[in-house]
Design a protein around this motif. Structure first.
Motif, PDB file in Angstrom:
ATOM      1  N   LYS A  62      -3.788 -21.290  11.732  1.00  0.00           N
ATOM      2  CA  LYS A  62      -2.805 -20.224  11.855  1.00  0.00           C
ATOM      3  C   LYS A  62      -2.821 -19.659  13.261  1.00  0.00           C
ATOM      4  O   LYS A  62      -3.846 -19.617  13.932  1.00  0.00           O
ATOM      5  N   VAL A  63      -1.638 -19.228  13.727  1.00  0.00           N
ATOM      6  CA  VAL A  63      -1.466 -18.714  15.072  1.00  0.00           C
ATOM      7  C   VAL A  63      -0.873 -17.319  14.976  1.00  0.00           C
ATOM      8  O   VAL A  63       0.049 -17.073  14.205  1.00  0.00           O
ATOM      9  N   SER A  64      -1.406 -16.406  15.769  1.00  0.00           N
ATOM     10  CA  SER A  64      -0.864 -15.054  15.813  1.00  0.00           C
ATOM     11  C   SER A  64       0.410 -15.054  16.649  1.00  0.00           C
ATOM     12  O   SER A  64       0.489 -15.710  17.697  1.00  0.00           O
ATOM     13  N   THR A  65       1.429 -14.321  16.195  1.00  0.00           N
ATOM     14  CA  THR A  65       2.688 -14.248  16.914  1.00  0.00           C
ATOM     15  C   THR A  65       3.302 -12.872  16.736  1.00  0.00           C
ATOM     16  O   THR A  65       2.848 -12.083  15.911  1.00  0.00           O
ATOM     17  N   THR A  66       4.315 -12.589  17.504  1.00  0.00           N
ATOM     18  CA  THR A  66       5.048 -11.334  17.383  1.00  0.00           C
ATOM     19  C   THR A  66       6.482 -11.669  17.028  1.00  0.00           C
ATOM     20  O   THR A  66       7.083 -12.560  17.628  1.00  0.00           O
ATOM     21  N   ILE A  67       7.041 -10.950  16.073  1.00  0.00           N
ATOM     22  CA  ILE A  67       8.423 -11.175  15.650  1.00  0.00           C
ATOM     23  C   ILE A  67       9.074  -9.820  15.418  1.00  0.00           C
ATOM     24  O   ILE A  67       8.434  -8.888  14.931  1.00  0.00           O
ATOM     25  N   ARG A  68      10.307  -9.702  15.801  1.00  0.00           N
ATOM     26  CA  ARG A  68      11.026  -8.440  15.614  1.00  0.00           C
ATOM     27  C   ARG A  68      11.854  -8.526  14.328  1.00  0.00           C
ATOM     28  O   ARG A  68      12.651  -9.437  14.142  1.00  0.00           O
ATOM     29  N   LEU A  69      11.614  -7.565  13.445  1.00  0.00           N
ATOM     30  CA  LEU A  69      12.332  -7.497  12.173  1.00  0.00           C
ATOM     31  C   LEU A  69      12.991  -6.128  12.057  1.00  0.00           C
ATOM     32  O   LEU A  69      12.524  -5.153  12.651  1.00  0.00           O
ATOM     33  N   ASP A  70      14.062  -6.059  11.268  1.00  0.00           N
ATOM     34  CA  ASP A  70      14.668  -4.757  10.997  1.00  0.00           C
ATOM     35  C   ASP A  70      13.662  -3.900  10.237  1.00  0.00           C
ATOM     36  O   ASP A  70      12.875  -4.409   9.429  1.00  0.00           O
ATOM     37  N   ALA A  71      13.683  -2.605  10.502  1.00  0.00           N
ATOM     38  CA  ALA A  71      12.717  -1.690   9.898  1.00  0.00           C
ATOM     39  C   ALA A  71      12.764  -1.738   8.375  1.00  0.00           C
ATOM     40  O   ALA A  71      11.727  -1.706   7.713  1.00  0.00           O
ATOM     41  N   ASP A  72      13.985  -1.824   7.805  1.00  0.00           N
ATOM     42  CA  ASP A  72      14.089  -1.838   6.348  1.00  0.00           C
ATOM     43  C   ASP A  72      13.540  -3.138   5.757  1.00  0.00           C
ATOM     44  O   ASP A  72      12.939  -3.151   4.682  1.00  0.00           O
ATOM     45  N   VAL A  73      13.704  -4.249   6.473  1.00  0.00           N
ATOM     46  CA  VAL A  73      13.158  -5.530   6.007  1.00  0.00           C
ATOM     47  C   VAL A  73      11.634  -5.473   6.015  1.00  0.00           C
ATOM     48  O   VAL A  73      10.974  -5.855   5.038  1.00  0.00           O
ATOM     49  N   LEU A  74      11.062  -4.972   7.114  1.00  0.00           N
ATOM     50  CA  LEU A  74       9.613  -4.864   7.204  1.00  0.00           C
ATOM     51  C   LEU A  74       9.063  -3.918   6.136  1.00  0.00           C
ATOM     52  O   LEU A  74       8.053  -4.212   5.496  1.00  0.00           O
ATOM     53  N   ALA A  75       9.743  -2.803   5.897  1.00  0.00           N
ATOM     54  CA  ALA A  75       9.297  -1.854   4.869  1.00  0.00           C
ATOM     55  C   ALA A  75       9.309  -2.511   3.492  1.00  0.00           C
ATOM     56  O   ALA A  75       8.393  -2.320   2.692  1.00  0.00           O
ATOM     57  N   ALA A  76      10.340  -3.298   3.212  1.00  0.00           N
ATOM     58  CA  ALA A  76      10.430  -3.976   1.919  1.00  0.00           C
ATOM     59  C   ALA A  76       9.302  -5.008   1.764  1.00  0.00           C
ATOM     60  O   ALA A  76       8.713  -5.122   0.690  1.00  0.00           O
ATOM     61  N   LEU A  77       9.006  -5.733   2.834  1.00  0.00           N
ATOM     62  CA  LEU A  77       7.916  -6.709   2.770  1.00  0.00           C
ATOM     63  C   LEU A  77       6.585  -6.021   2.522  1.00  0.00           C
ATOM     64  O   LEU A  77       5.810  -6.427   1.662  1.00  0.00           O
ATOM     65  N   ARG A  78       6.311  -4.964   3.283  1.00  0.00           N
ATOM     66  CA  ARG A  78       5.047  -4.240   3.129  1.00  0.00           C
ATOM     67  C   ARG A  78       4.944  -3.578   1.757  1.00  0.00           C
ATOM     68  O   ARG A  78       3.847  -3.435   1.215  1.00  0.00           O
ATOM     69  N   ALA A  79       6.064  -3.206   1.184  1.00  0.00           N
ATOM     70  CA  ALA A  79       6.062  -2.558  -0.133  1.00  0.00           C
ATOM     71  C   ALA A  79       5.629  -3.508  -1.238  1.00  0.00           C
ATOM     72  O   ALA A  79       5.250  -3.062  -2.324  1.00  0.00           O
ATOM     73  N   THR A  80       5.645  -4.803  -0.955  1.00  0.00           N
ATOM     74  CA  THR A  80       5.215  -5.769  -1.973  1.00  0.00           C
ATOM     75  C   THR A  80       3.699  -5.793  -2.114  1.00  0.00           C
ATOM     76  O   THR A  80       3.179  -6.444  -3.004  1.00  0.00           O
ATOM     77  N   GLY A  81       2.992  -5.100  -1.216  1.00  0.00           N
ATOM     78  CA  GLY A  81       1.553  -4.968  -1.343  1.00  0.00           C
ATOM     79  C   GLY A  81       0.774  -5.887  -0.425  1.00  0.00           C
ATOM     80  O   GLY A  81       1.334  -6.593   0.416  1.00  0.00           O
ATOM     81  N   ALA A  82      -0.543  -5.851  -0.602  1.00  0.00           N
ATOM     82  CA  ALA A  82      -1.438  -6.659   0.221  1.00  0.00           C
ATOM     83  C   ALA A  82      -1.077  -8.133   0.107  1.00  0.00           C
ATOM     84  O   ALA A  82      -0.683  -8.608  -0.960  1.00  0.00           O
ATOM     85  N   GLY A  83      -1.184  -8.859   1.209  1.00  0.00           N
ATOM     86  CA  GLY A  83      -0.869 -10.282   1.216  1.00  0.00           C
ATOM     87  C   GLY A  83       0.572 -10.588   1.548  1.00  0.00           C
ATOM     88  O   GLY A  83       1.009 -11.735   1.426  1.00  0.00           O
ATOM     89  N   TRP A  84       1.313  -9.580   1.995  1.00  0.00           N
ATOM     90  CA  TRP A  84       2.734  -9.806   2.258  1.00  0.00           C
ATOM     91  C   TRP A  84       2.949 -10.826   3.367  1.00  0.00           C
ATOM     92  O   TRP A  84       3.890 -11.617   3.307  1.00  0.00           O
ATOM     93  N   GLN A  85       2.088 -10.867   4.370  1.00  0.00           N
ATOM     94  CA  GLN A  85       2.256 -11.834   5.454  1.00  0.00           C
ATOM     95  C   GLN A  85       2.061 -13.263   4.946  1.00  0.00           C
ATOM     96  O   GLN A  85       2.784 -14.184   5.339  1.00  0.00           O
ATOM     97  N   THR A  86       1.117 -13.444   4.051  1.00  0.00           N
ATOM     98  CA  THR A  86       0.890 -14.761   3.461  1.00  0.00           C
ATOM     99  C   THR A  86       2.101 -15.190   2.641  1.00  0.00           C
ATOM    100  O   THR A  86       2.514 -16.355   2.676  1.00  0.00           O
ATOM    101  N   ARG A  87       2.691 -14.230   1.915  1.00  0.00           N
ATOM    102  CA  ARG A  87       3.888 -14.551   1.123  1.00  0.00           C
ATOM    103  C   ARG A  87       5.063 -14.907   2.019  1.00  0.00           C
ATOM    104  O   ARG A  87       5.834 -15.831   1.720  1.00  0.00           O
ATOM    105  N   VAL A  88       5.227 -14.219   3.152  1.00  0.00           N
ATOM    106  CA  VAL A  88       6.296 -14.541   4.093  1.00  0.00           C
ATOM    107  C   VAL A  88       6.077 -15.954   4.635  1.00  0.00           C
ATOM    108  O   VAL A  88       7.014 -16.745   4.746  1.00  0.00           O
ATOM    109  N   ASN A  89       4.826 -16.298   4.958  1.00  0.00           N
ATOM    110  CA  ASN A  89       4.511 -17.639   5.445  1.00  0.00           C
ATOM    111  C   ASN A  89       4.908 -18.691   4.409  1.00  0.00           C
ATOM    112  O   ASN A  89       5.504 -19.722   4.743  1.00  0.00           O
ATOM    113  N   LYS A  90       4.603 -18.416   3.141  1.00  0.00           N
ATOM    114  CA  LYS A  90       4.930 -19.363   2.072  1.00  0.00           C
ATOM    115  C   LYS A  90       6.447 -19.526   1.934  1.00  0.00           C
ATOM    116  O   LYS A  90       6.961 -20.643   1.793  1.00  0.00           O
ATOM    117  N   ILE A  91       7.194 -18.420   2.020  1.00  0.00           N
ATOM    118  CA  ILE A  91       8.659 -18.471   1.912  1.00  0.00           C
ATOM    119  C   ILE A  91       9.237 -19.302   3.054  1.00  0.00           C
ATOM    120  O   ILE A  91      10.110 -20.151   2.844  1.00  0.00           O
TER     121      ILE A  91
END
Length: 98
Positions: A62-91
């Motif tokens: 895995k590689v660390s990166t920076t990506i710009r997302l809309d605030a509401d999109v990021l809030a929705a992802l984080r609201a799904t709970g711990a592991g949201w970054q892993t779920r985004v990777n899977k999607i």
């Protein structure tokens, strides 16, 4: 001095306070309960070595990166709970058939 400051005592005051503890309050293991046995120097070093290991496990691709997302999109992802970054990777992996 680095680190968190959790009290207003100087180093000299802490050393004086520790030295003021009467020897009768020192812990002496009575040899009965193995759970109360103090750690050996080897056990202490092993524990400290394990505690220092942080970050991704060796061999991780895995590689660390920076990506710009809309605030509401990021809030929705984080609201799904711990592991949201892993779920985004899977999607993304499924979307691009990797």
């Amino acid at each position: 001095m680095s680190g968190l400051k959790i009290n207003d005592l100087s180093r000299a005051e802490v050393v004086a306070a520790v030295q003021a503890i009467p020897p009768a309050r020192d812990f002496v293991w009575d040899g009965r309960d193995q759970d109360e046995c103090p750690l050996s120097a080897t056990e202490m070093r092993e524990g400290m070595a394990r505690a220092k290991k942080r970050g991704r496990p060796a061999g991780s691709e895995k590689v660390s990166t920076t990506i710009r997302l809309d605030a509401d999109v990021l809030a929705a992802l984080r609201a799904t709970g711990a592991g949201w970054q892993t779920r985004v990777n899977k999607i993304l992996r499924e979307r691009f058939a990797l």
